[in-house]
Design a protein around this motif. Structure first.
Motif, PDB file in Angstrom:
ATOM      1  N   HIS A 175       0.700  -1.269  -0.263  1.00 39.49           N
ATOM      2  CA  HIS A 175      -0.559   0.151   0.665  1.00 39.49           C
ATOM      3  C   HIS A 175       1.016   1.260  -0.320  1.00 39.49           C
ATOM      4  O   HIS A 175       0.247   2.660   0.726  1.00 39.49           O
ATOM      5  CB  HIS A 175      -0.752  -0.046   1.030  1.00 39.49           C
ATOM      6  N   GLY A 176       1.946   1.222  -0.290  1.00 39.63           N
ATOM      7  CA  GLY A 176       2.337   2.373  -0.956  1.00 39.63           C
ATOM      8  C   GLY A 176       3.436   3.172   0.803  1.00 39.63           C
ATOM      9  O   GLY A 176       4.093   3.744   0.541  1.00 39.63           O
ATOM     10  N   ILE A 177       3.636   1.729   1.391  1.00 41.42           N
ATOM     11  CA  ILE A 177       4.348   1.917   2.970  1.00 41.42           C
ATOM     12  C   ILE A 177       5.356   0.480   3.151  1.00 41.42           C
ATOM     13  O   ILE A 177       5.197  -0.123   2.613  1.00 41.42           O
ATOM     14  CB  ILE A 177       3.079   2.025   4.013  1.00 41.42           C
ATOM     15  N   LEU A 178       6.519   1.534   2.898  1.00 39.86           N
ATOM     16  CA  LEU A 178       7.524   0.185   3.450  1.00 39.86           C
ATOM     17  C   LEU A 178       8.027   0.844   4.814  1.00 39.86           C
ATOM     18  O   LEU A 178       8.832   1.563   5.084  1.00 39.86           O
ATOM     19  CB  LEU A 178       9.056   0.526   2.061  1.00 39.86           C
ATOM     20  N   VAL A 179       8.621  -0.490   5.388  1.00 42.20           N
ATOM     21  CA  VAL A 179       9.038  -0.427   6.766  1.00 42.20           C
ATOM     22  C   VAL A 179      10.336  -1.483   6.841  1.00 42.20           C
ATOM     23  O   VAL A 179       9.747  -2.317   6.861  1.00 42.20           O
ATOM     24  CB  VAL A 179       8.442  -0.765   8.320  1.00 42.20           C
ATOM     25  N   THR A 180      11.081  -0.929   7.029  1.00 41.75           N
ATOM     26  CA  THR A 180      12.611  -2.180   6.954  1.00 41.75           C
ATOM     27  C   THR A 180      13.056  -1.788   8.749  1.00 41.75           C
ATOM     28  O   THR A 180      13.358  -0.843   9.340  1.00 41.75           O
ATOM     29  CB  THR A 180      13.551  -2.240   5.756  1.00 41.75           C
ATOM     30  N   ASP A 181      13.715  -2.230   8.737  1.00 41.29           N
ATOM     31  CA  ASP A 181      14.575  -2.281   9.883  1.00 41.29           C
ATOM     32  C   ASP A 181      15.503  -0.958  10.163  1.00 41.29           C
ATOM     33  O   ASP A 181      16.045  -0.122  10.829  1.00 41.29           O
ATOM     34  CB  ASP A 181      15.694  -2.947  10.151  1.00 41.29           C
TER      35      ASP A 181
ATOM     36  N   VAL B  22      14.937   2.523   6.951  1.00 44.71           N
ATOM     37  CA  VAL B  22      13.480   3.693   6.981  1.00 44.71           C
ATOM     38  C   VAL B  22      12.222   2.897   7.428  1.00 44.71           C
ATOM     39  O   VAL B  22      11.491   1.753   7.112  1.00 44.71           O
ATOM     40  CB  VAL B  22      14.374   3.651   5.369  1.00 44.71           C
ATOM     41  N   PHE B  23      11.541   3.723   7.469  1.00 39.24           N
ATOM     42  CA  PHE B  23       9.623   4.135   7.496  1.00 39.24           C
ATOM     43  C   PHE B  23       9.744   5.402   6.176  1.00 39.24           C
ATOM     44  O   PHE B  23      10.151   5.982   6.148  1.00 39.24           O
ATOM     45  CB  PHE B  23       9.177   4.768   8.566  1.00 39.24           C
ATOM     46  N   ALA B  24       8.981   4.204   5.044  1.00 35.65           N
ATOM     47  CA  ALA B  24       8.587   5.361   3.798  1.00 35.65           C
ATOM     48  C   ALA B  24       7.219   4.920   3.551  1.00 35.65           C
ATOM     49  O   ALA B  24       6.600   4.442   3.101  1.00 35.65           O
ATOM     50  CB  ALA B  24       9.552   5.083   2.886  1.00 35.65           C
ATOM     51  N   SER B  25       6.822   6.526   3.009  1.00 34.51           N
ATOM     52  CA  SER B  25       5.313   6.452   3.161  1.00 34.51           C
ATOM     53  C   SER B  25       5.034   7.972   1.579  1.00 34.51           C
ATOM     54  O   SER B  25       5.903   8.004   1.629  1.00 34.51           O
ATOM     55  CB  SER B  25       4.314   5.917   3.701  1.00 34.51           C
ATOM     56  N   GLU B  26       3.507   7.605   1.214  1.00 36.74           N
ATOM     57  CA  GLU B  26       3.478   9.388   1.247  1.00 36.74           C
ATOM     58  C   GLU B  26       4.204  10.426   1.763  1.00 36.74           C
ATOM     59  O   GLU B  26       4.167  11.820   1.343  1.00 36.74           O
ATOM     60  CB  GLU B  26       2.351   9.246   0.854  1.00 36.74           C
ATOM     61  N   SER B  27       4.180  10.287   3.319  1.00 36.87           N
ATOM     62  CA  SER B  27       4.459  11.860   3.981  1.00 36.87           C
ATOM     63  C   SER B  27       5.643  11.923   3.991  1.00 36.87           C
ATOM     64  O   SER B  27       6.497  12.838   4.534  1.00 36.87           O
ATOM     65  CB  SER B  27       3.407  10.936   5.479  1.00 36.87           C
ATOM     66  N   GLY B  28       6.638  10.839   3.727  1.00 36.11           N
ATOM     67  CA  GLY B  28       7.711  11.126   3.670  1.00 36.11           C
ATOM     68  C   GLY B  28       8.834   9.872   3.805  1.00 36.11           C
ATOM     69  O   GLY B  28       8.132   8.756   4.490  1.00 36.11           O
ATOM     70  N   ARG B  29      10.309  10.359   3.577  1.00 38.44           N
ATOM     71  CA  ARG B  29      11.151   8.384   4.352  1.00 38.44           C
ATOM     72  C   ARG B  29      11.544   9.195   5.490  1.00 38.44           C
ATOM     73  O   ARG B  29      12.868  10.516   5.587  1.00 38.44           O
ATOM     74  CB  ARG B  29      12.086   8.655   3.425  1.00 38.44           C
ATOM     75  N   TYR B  30      11.388   8.636   7.057  1.00 39.14           N
ATOM     76  CA  TYR B  30      12.491   8.753   8.009  1.00 39.14           C
ATOM     77  C   TYR B  30      13.269   7.593   7.941  1.00 39.14           C
ATOM     78  O   TYR B  30      13.214   6.326   7.951  1.00 39.14           O
ATOM     79  CB  TYR B  30      11.241   8.697   8.698  1.00 39.14           C
TER      80      TYR B  30
ATOM     81  N   LEU C 178       2.936   9.929  10.753  1.00 42.28           N
ATOM     82  CA  LEU C 178       3.897   9.105   9.386  1.00 42.28           C
ATOM     83  C   LEU C 178       2.271   7.864   9.226  1.00 42.28           C
ATOM     84  O   LEU C 178       3.106   7.463   7.812  1.00 42.28           O
ATOM     85  CB  LEU C 178       4.473   7.137  10.522  1.00 42.28           C
ATOM     86  N   LEU C 179       1.494   7.672   9.474  1.00 49.59           N
ATOM     87  CA  LEU C 179       0.367   6.510   8.947  1.00 49.59           C
ATOM     88  C   LEU C 179      -0.845   7.715   9.338  1.00 49.59           C
ATOM     89  O   LEU C 179      -0.707   7.996  10.394  1.00 49.59           O
ATOM     90  CB  LEU C 179       0.710   5.803   8.961  1.00 49.59           C
ATOM     91  N   HIS C 180      -1.510   8.063   8.618  1.00 46.74           N
ATOM     92  CA  HIS C 180      -3.533   8.559   9.210  1.00 46.74           C
ATOM     93  C   HIS C 180      -4.030   7.639   8.221  1.00 46.74           C
ATOM     94  O   HIS C 180      -4.279   7.693   7.046  1.00 46.74           O
ATOM     95  CB  HIS C 180      -3.342   9.950   7.990  1.00 46.74           C
ATOM     96  N   THR C 181      -5.457   6.865   8.561  1.00 46.98           N
ATOM     97  CA  THR C 181      -5.842   6.039   8.149  1.00 46.98           C
ATOM     98  C   THR C 181      -7.183   5.823   9.003  1.00 46.98           C
ATOM     99  O   THR C 181      -6.753   5.475  10.122  1.00 46.98           O
ATOM    100  CB  THR C 181      -4.935   4.507   7.805  1.00 46.98           C
ATOM    101  N   ARG C 182      -8.297   4.528   8.023  1.00 46.89           N
ATOM    102  CA  ARG C 182      -9.299   4.063   9.439  1.00 46.89           C
ATOM    103  C   ARG C 182      -8.995   3.036   8.750  1.00 46.89           C
ATOM    104  O   ARG C 182      -9.827   1.884   9.229  1.00 46.89           O
ATOM    105  CB  ARG C 182     -10.534   5.583   8.025  1.00 46.89           C
ATOM    106  N   ASP C 183      -8.410   2.420   8.378  1.00 50.29           N
ATOM    107  CA  ASP C 183      -8.127   0.825   7.736  1.00 50.29           C
ATOM    108  C   ASP C 183      -7.682   0.703   9.002  1.00 50.29           C
ATOM    109  O   ASP C 183      -5.885   0.200   9.100  1.00 50.29           O
ATOM    110  CB  ASP C 183      -7.227   0.632   6.638  1.00 50.29           C
ATOM    111  N   LEU C 184      -8.105  -0.324  10.098  1.00 52.25           N
ATOM    112  CA  LEU C 184      -7.924  -0.486  11.680  1.00 52.25           C
ATOM    113  C   LEU C 184      -6.396  -1.724  10.793  1.00 52.25           C
ATOM    114  O   LEU C 184      -5.861  -1.898  11.531  1.00 52.25           O
ATOM    115  CB  LEU C 184      -8.572  -0.760  11.838  1.00 52.25           C
ATOM    116  N   ASP C 185      -6.679  -2.374   9.826  1.00 55.19           N
ATOM    117  CA  ASP C 185      -6.394  -3.473   9.928  1.00 55.19           C
ATOM    118  C   ASP C 185      -4.860  -3.294   9.447  1.00 55.19           C
ATOM    119  O   ASP C 185      -3.452  -3.538  10.218  1.00 55.19           O
ATOM    120  CB  ASP C 185      -6.888  -4.662   9.321  1.00 55.19           C
TER     121      ASP C 185
END
Length: 146
Positions: free
Chosen positions: A20-26, A28-36, A120-127
């Protein structure tokens, strides 16, 4: 050394989530909101938004209808009055449940990054929120374990 030689295991990032356009590795955290960078993310927290206004309104009207129903049952012996009050109560609760399912609460994943709080994330999808939150937790634990 050949350019096709495999990388060492330690140089490859461990992927905890990649959908879903979200990458979490050991690392980096990357999504539409940025890369951290995970090493610079501190105090990850989450927030839950309010109920949809329609849900709150239906709950208030439903409570008022329940009171009217109780008074109607206690003061009148009329079946018609009780049926009208009961149907109004049922309709109110069904509409409230529809609103709650159609527009669930917002879930937000926050953290401090280089001294500023970031979303980092803003969603209505609880899963989705649960999966990404757990991936971030594993990522932070993995990064601290090094």
């Amino acid at each position: 050394m050949s350019s096709f030689a495999p990388q060492s295991f330690e140089s490859r990032p461990v992927v905890h989530y990649n959908q879903h356009g979200i990458l979490v590795t050991d690392r980096v955290f990357a999504s539409e909101s940025g890369r951290y960078e995970i090493a610079e993310l501190t105090r990850p927290t989450h927030g839950t938004g309010n109920l949809h206004p329609g849900v709150r309104a239906c709950a208030a009207v439903g409570i008022a209808n329940a009171i009217v129903l109780a008074v109607a049952v206690a003061t009148t012996g009329s079946v018609a009055v009780v049926l009208v009050a009961l149907s109004a109560l049922l309709i109110t609760w069904v509409v409230g449940l529809f609103y709650a399912r159609r527009w669930p609460r917002q879930h937000t994943l926050l953290a401090d990054y280089r001294g500023q709080q970031v979303t980092l994330l803003h969603t209505r999808d609880l899963d989705l929120f649960g999966r990404v939150s757990r991936a971030l937790q594993r990522s932070v634990e993995t990064a601290r374990g090094r």
